[in-house]
Design an enzyme around this catalytic site. Structure first.
Site, PDB file in Angstrom:
ATOM      1  CG  ASP A 129      -9.178   2.561   4.900  1.00  0.00           C
ATOM      2  OD1 ASP A 129      -7.990   2.523   5.290  1.00  0.00           O
ATOM      3  OD2 ASP A 129      -9.606   1.891   3.942  1.00  0.00           O
ATOM      4  CD  GLU A 149      -3.245  -0.515   2.076  1.00  0.00           C
ATOM      5  OE1 GLU A 149      -3.253   0.563   2.698  1.00  0.00           O
ATOM      6  OE2 GLU A 149      -4.117  -1.386   2.249  1.00  0.00           O
ATOM      7  CG  HIS A 208      -7.900  -0.289  -0.273  1.00  0.00           C
ATOM      8  ND1 HIS A 208      -9.195  -0.396   0.174  1.00  0.00           N
ATOM      9  CD2 HIS A 208      -7.219   0.281   0.734  1.00  0.00           C
ATOM     10  CE1 HIS A 208      -9.292   0.092   1.399  1.00  0.00           C
ATOM     11  NE2 HIS A 208      -8.094   0.519   1.758  1.00  0.00           N
ATOM     12  CG  HIS A 214      -5.169   4.513   1.793  1.00  0.00           C
ATOM     13  ND1 HIS A 214      -6.179   5.323   2.265  1.00  0.00           N
ATOM     14  CD2 HIS A 214      -5.624   3.242   1.900  1.00  0.00           C
ATOM     15  CE1 HIS A 214      -7.194   4.577   2.651  1.00  0.00           C
ATOM     16  NE2 HIS A 214      -6.887   3.311   2.433  1.00  0.00           N
TER      17      HIS A 214
END
Length: 176
Positions: free
Chosen positions: A111, A39, A100, A98
């Site tokens: 999150d 990630e 996934h 971010h």
């Protein structure tokens, strides 16, 4: 000859959010396309006008972040340094992004808790903070964007002309 993508525009009703191609490209280049990809993440910085945020810069990831296949923990001190730097350049911190490792990203409970903590613990005058999640597919399917306010509310952008069909929804499996 490189073809630039147009800016992406997201309508939250009282707020429109525009993501410029350079910021989008920074986020998309870190997609987790391989089984061993970790990630990635960073911050988003925008020029603010009444009812309109224009995201011009996306930062990250940094070498000091902690990253794994299913987790991303940013270096918060480095993030504050970025906030200070871009503030001096006339840009405001408006949220985090971010990746996934899924085609159609959706926020996890962690999150949502993380962005709610940022909203609660930050000193700001914004109506909320954005969370952007980049999946493996191209936008719009492979991008999640939500606005989180101080009351704990999570808002998704409005979609028009049946565009909701572009976002895959989870369906409950029923065994007969």
């Amino acid at each position: 000859m490189e073809i630039l993508m147009p800016p992406k525009l997201y309508d939250f009703g009282h707020l429109s959010v525009e993501i410029l191609p350079g910021a989008m490209e920074t986020m998309l280049q870190h997609r987790q396309r391989r089984f061993y990809s970790r990630e990635s993440g960073g911050q988003m910085f925008a020029k603010l006008a009444p009812n309109h945020w224009r995201i011009e810069v996306a930062t990250g990831p940094r070498t000091s972040d902690r990253r794994g296949r299913f987790h991303f923990w940013p270096d918060r001190r480095a993030e504050q340094d970025e906030i200070n730097k871009f503030y001096e350049q006339g840009l405001e911190f408006v949220g985090d992004w971010h990746t996934h490792p899924e085609d159609f990203p959706r926020p996890s409970r962690n999150d949502i808790e993380s962005v709610n903590n940022i909203v609660r613990e930050s000193v700001h005058t914004l109506p909320g903070i954005l969370m952007c999640i980049i999946g493996r597919k191209d936008p719009p399917d492979g991008l999640w964007l939500s606005l989180h306010n101080s009351g704990g509310g999570m808002f998704e952008p409005h979609v028009e002309n049946g565009a909701a069909a572009n976002r895959r929804q989870r369906k409950k499996v029923i065994w007969i």
